[in-house]
Design a protein around this motif. Sequence first.
Motif, PDB file in Angstrom:
ATOM      1  N   HIS A   1     -11.650 -37.220 -13.786  1.00 36.99           N
ATOM      2  CA  HIS A   1     -13.208 -35.547 -12.574  1.00 36.99           C
ATOM      3  C   HIS A   1     -14.018 -35.698 -14.376  1.00 36.99           C
ATOM      4  O   HIS A   1     -13.299 -35.880 -15.574  1.00 36.99           O
ATOM      5  N   PHE A   2     -15.409 -35.840 -14.134  1.00 38.08           N
ATOM      6  CA  PHE A   2     -16.516 -35.819 -15.109  1.00 38.08           C
ATOM      7  C   PHE A   2     -16.974 -35.388 -14.565  1.00 38.08           C
ATOM      8  O   PHE A   2     -18.569 -34.907 -14.967  1.00 38.08           O
ATOM      9  N   GLN A   3     -16.672 -33.946 -14.284  1.00 36.52           N
ATOM     10  CA  GLN A   3     -17.019 -32.264 -14.133  1.00 36.52           C
ATOM     11  C   GLN A   3     -16.607 -31.512 -14.713  1.00 36.52           C
ATOM     12  O   GLN A   3     -15.346 -30.787 -13.946  1.00 36.52           O
ATOM     13  N   SER A   4     -16.717 -31.086 -16.129  1.00 36.04           N
ATOM     14  CA  SER A   4     -16.227 -29.101 -15.991  1.00 36.04           C
ATOM     15  C   SER A   4     -16.365 -28.279 -15.108  1.00 36.04           C
ATOM     16  O   SER A   4     -17.464 -27.866 -14.976  1.00 36.04           O
TER      17      SER A   4
ATOM     18  N   SER B   1      -2.043 -28.315 -10.254  1.00 33.25           N
ATOM     19  CA  SER B   1      -2.630 -27.913  -8.661  1.00 33.25           C
ATOM     20  C   SER B   1      -2.885 -29.064  -7.871  1.00 33.25           C
ATOM     21  O   SER B   1      -3.076 -29.259  -6.947  1.00 33.25           O
ATOM     22  N   ILE B   2      -4.186 -29.574  -8.625  1.00 29.71           N
ATOM     23  CA  ILE B   2      -5.121 -30.395  -7.800  1.00 29.71           C
ATOM     24  C   ILE B   2      -3.880 -31.524  -7.626  1.00 29.71           C
ATOM     25  O   ILE B   2      -3.970 -31.765  -6.365  1.00 29.71           O
ATOM     26  N   ALA B   3      -3.095 -32.218  -8.383  1.00 30.74           N
ATOM     27  CA  ALA B   3      -2.713 -33.059  -8.443  1.00 30.74           C
ATOM     28  C   ALA B   3      -1.428 -32.768  -7.097  1.00 30.74           C
ATOM     29  O   ALA B   3      -1.425 -34.401  -6.335  1.00 30.74           O
ATOM     30  N   GLN B   4      -0.847 -31.939  -7.058  1.00 31.16           N
ATOM     31  CA  GLN B   4       0.101 -31.780  -6.076  1.00 31.16           C
ATOM     32  C   GLN B   4      -0.402 -31.699  -4.474  1.00 31.16           C
ATOM     33  O   GLN B   4      -0.409 -32.219  -4.061  1.00 31.16           O
ATOM     34  N   SER B   5      -2.003 -31.362  -4.839  1.00 23.30           N
ATOM     35  CA  SER B   5      -2.625 -31.410  -3.494  1.00 23.30           C
ATOM     36  C   SER B   5      -2.482 -32.686  -3.207  1.00 23.30           C
ATOM     37  O   SER B   5      -2.726 -33.334  -2.023  1.00 23.30           O
ATOM     38  N   TRP B   6      -3.023 -33.448  -3.800  1.00 23.36           N
ATOM     39  CA  TRP B   6      -3.607 -34.776  -3.518  1.00 23.36           C
ATOM     40  C   TRP B   6      -1.342 -35.199  -3.442  1.00 23.36           C
ATOM     41  O   TRP B   6      -1.824 -36.426  -2.115  1.00 23.36           O
ATOM     42  N   MET B   7      -1.221 -35.301  -3.951  1.00 21.73           N
ATOM     43  CA  MET B   7       0.953 -35.183  -3.453  1.00 21.73           C
ATOM     44  C   MET B   7       0.457 -35.365  -2.354  1.00 21.73           C
ATOM     45  O   MET B   7       1.138 -36.757  -1.377  1.00 21.73           O
ATOM     46  N   ASP B   8       0.462 -34.480  -1.567  1.00 21.62           N
ATOM     47  CA  ASP B   8       0.972 -33.706  -0.062  1.00 21.62           C
ATOM     48  C   ASP B   8       0.263 -34.468   0.513  1.00 21.62           C
ATOM     49  O   ASP B   8       0.339 -35.270   1.619  1.00 21.62           O
ATOM     50  N   GLU B   9      -1.566 -35.126   0.588  1.00 23.69           N
ATOM     51  CA  GLU B   9      -2.288 -35.256   0.729  1.00 23.69           C
ATOM     52  C   GLU B   9      -2.026 -36.897   1.842  1.00 23.69           C
ATOM     53  O   GLU B   9      -1.799 -37.706   2.051  1.00 23.69           O
TER      54      GLU B   9
ATOM     55  N   GLY C   1     -11.765 -37.027  -3.500  1.00 21.53           N
ATOM     56  CA  GLY C   1     -12.566 -36.255  -2.517  1.00 21.53           C
ATOM     57  C   GLY C   1     -12.846 -34.906  -3.188  1.00 21.53           C
ATOM     58  O   GLY C   1     -12.566 -34.770  -4.533  1.00 21.53           O
ATOM     59  N   ASP C   2     -13.042 -34.152  -2.523  1.00 18.12           N
ATOM     60  CA  ASP C   2     -13.101 -32.322  -2.781  1.00 18.12           C
ATOM     61  C   ASP C   2     -12.008 -31.463  -2.496  1.00 18.12           C
ATOM     62  O   ASP C   2     -11.135 -31.743  -1.438  1.00 18.12           O
ATOM     63  N   VAL C   3     -11.387 -30.989  -3.903  1.00 19.74           N
ATOM     64  CA  VAL C   3     -10.349 -30.406  -3.719  1.00 19.74           C
ATOM     65  C   VAL C   3     -11.135 -29.266  -3.972  1.00 19.74           C
ATOM     66  O   VAL C   3     -12.079 -28.199  -4.433  1.00 19.74           O
ATOM     67  N   SER C   4     -10.625 -27.592  -2.636  1.00 26.90           N
ATOM     68  CA  SER C   4     -10.434 -26.398  -2.588  1.00 26.90           C
ATOM     69  C   SER C   4      -9.781 -25.287  -3.281  1.00 26.90           C
ATOM     70  O   SER C   4      -8.701 -25.749  -3.603  1.00 26.90           O
TER      71      SER C   4
ATOM     72  N   LYS D   1     -14.448 -22.183  -4.461  1.00 27.77           N
ATOM     73  CA  LYS D   1     -14.471 -23.287  -5.331  1.00 27.77           C
ATOM     74  C   LYS D   1     -13.857 -24.133  -5.057  1.00 27.77           C
ATOM     75  O   LYS D   1     -12.536 -24.316  -5.112  1.00 27.77           O
ATOM     76  N   VAL D   2     -15.008 -24.711  -5.041  1.00 28.63           N
ATOM     77  CA  VAL D   2     -14.367 -26.051  -4.761  1.00 28.63           C
ATOM     78  C   VAL D   2     -15.316 -27.166  -5.769  1.00 28.63           C
ATOM     79  O   VAL D   2     -16.208 -27.017  -6.534  1.00 28.63           O
ATOM     80  N   LEU D   3     -14.099 -28.009  -6.012  1.00 31.46           N
ATOM     81  CA  LEU D   3     -14.487 -28.875  -7.250  1.00 31.46           C
ATOM     82  C   LEU D   3     -14.759 -30.377  -6.551  1.00 31.46           C
ATOM     83  O   LEU D   3     -13.726 -30.804  -5.895  1.00 31.46           O
ATOM     84  N   GLU D   4     -15.552 -30.913  -6.606  1.00 30.64           N
ATOM     85  CA  GLU D   4     -16.404 -32.052  -6.092  1.00 30.64           C
ATOM     86  C   GLU D   4     -15.943 -33.616  -6.793  1.00 30.64           C
ATOM     87  O   GLU D   4     -16.267 -33.624  -7.988  1.00 30.64           O
ATOM     88  N   GLY D   5     -15.677 -34.549  -6.085  1.00 33.24           N
ATOM     89  CA  GLY D   5     -15.555 -35.694  -6.900  1.00 33.24           C
ATOM     90  C   GLY D   5     -14.146 -36.616  -7.389  1.00 33.24           C
ATOM     91  O   GLY D   5     -14.877 -36.820  -8.341  1.00 33.24           O
ATOM     92  N   ILE D   6     -13.187 -35.511  -7.365  1.00 34.65           N
ATOM     93  CA  ILE D   6     -11.704 -35.141  -7.847  1.00 34.65           C
ATOM     94  C   ILE D   6     -10.711 -37.029  -7.223  1.00 34.65           C
ATOM     95  O   ILE D   6     -10.940 -36.526  -6.470  1.00 34.65           O
ATOM     96  N   SER D   7     -10.716 -37.206  -8.389  1.00 36.52           N
ATOM     97  CA  SER D   7      -9.709 -39.179  -8.007  1.00 36.52           C
ATOM     98  C   SER D   7      -8.498 -38.369  -8.460  1.00 36.52           C
ATOM     99  O   SER D   7      -8.323 -38.228  -9.786  1.00 36.52           O
TER     100      SER D   7
END
Length: 347
Positions: A224-227, A259-267, A305-308, A318-324
């Motif tokens: 992620h490249f934005q705080s 939490s973000i990683a878990q959303s990606w693992m689910d995806e 992708g973007d993560v809510s 609160k949407v975090l954009e461009g998270i890899s």
Amino acid sequence: MATHLRNLFLLCPVIAAAWPGFVAYKERTCSDPLDIWSDGDLIDNSTLLIDRSITDVDSHAGGRYYENMTFPAAKATGDMDTDAGTQFVYWKVEDPDPTCQFIMMKDTPRGWQMLNEMPGAEILRVAQAGCYYTSLNPNDNLITSYCCGRDDCAIAEVEIQSNSPKDTSGEIAPSCTIKRSYSATPTIQDGKQIAITRPQTCEAPPACTHSITQSSMVSTALAHFQSYSWTTEEGVDVHFESGVDFLLASKMTTGISFSIAQSWMDETGTTLTETNITAAQEAGRQEAGSVAFYSFIPQYDCWTGDVSCGNDQDGNEKVLEGISFCQPRLATTGDPAGVFRMVYTSG
């Protein structure tokens, strides 16, 4: 040196020779000059200039690029199968300023925008004057750079692994879900270059070998490249800092990164992955009369992708954009996929 270089640029903008550089030679005493070419043009004075900082990312991508390098008169190595097609190229380097280091890198076909602060694969890093060896292939793209001071040069210290996630939110974190995925198919990215042997001096002509004596870990990464910082509807303060978190299954169980990683693992239907680079995988060739360590550049499958992550205290999503989200690629053997490379240093 950074201030010195900037001042020199202001005073002598047209005098290229005023800059430090890597000067090419045919042999280890650096007494027989070697003509070098970039994109079919002869390089002046056989010198690759070192005039851009590793931290000068916005204006110069962290270094000066020399594309399609050729060395027609360089001696071919060819001593081992792994050396086929490569050539000996030596570089004379003057003393950097105190606390500074000169860095030479190879460009990588996949780029380093996602998982590494380095613009390329490090092959030479020196802190003192000398004549240094590199093994190069025709049409390699080379990048020159420098760093000064402990903080800036830490970027180039690939011997140091930093795998600890940077969560500052404590154990309480909002539950996150994937809001938008840019592609169902992952892209391949190069990961952070990892030293897998200690630096050693080679005193046994014609060459020495490096064998991996201790395993090094490659793990799932979240880039992620934005705080981001917000307060949730429940009044919990959440902080998500820019950068790359390398997530360890054995340590990573809470916080916003998990939490973000878990959303990606689910995806993606994956789990946190840890895999080791082991002693059985490779042995590298080091040229005699040099100091070097052996490194590995892991490859990753990455989804972006973007993560809510719920709503803030005002009820806004609160949407975090461009998270890899990146998982280590595995070879058919089950070992991590990637590239082994020798890195030469001044000791």
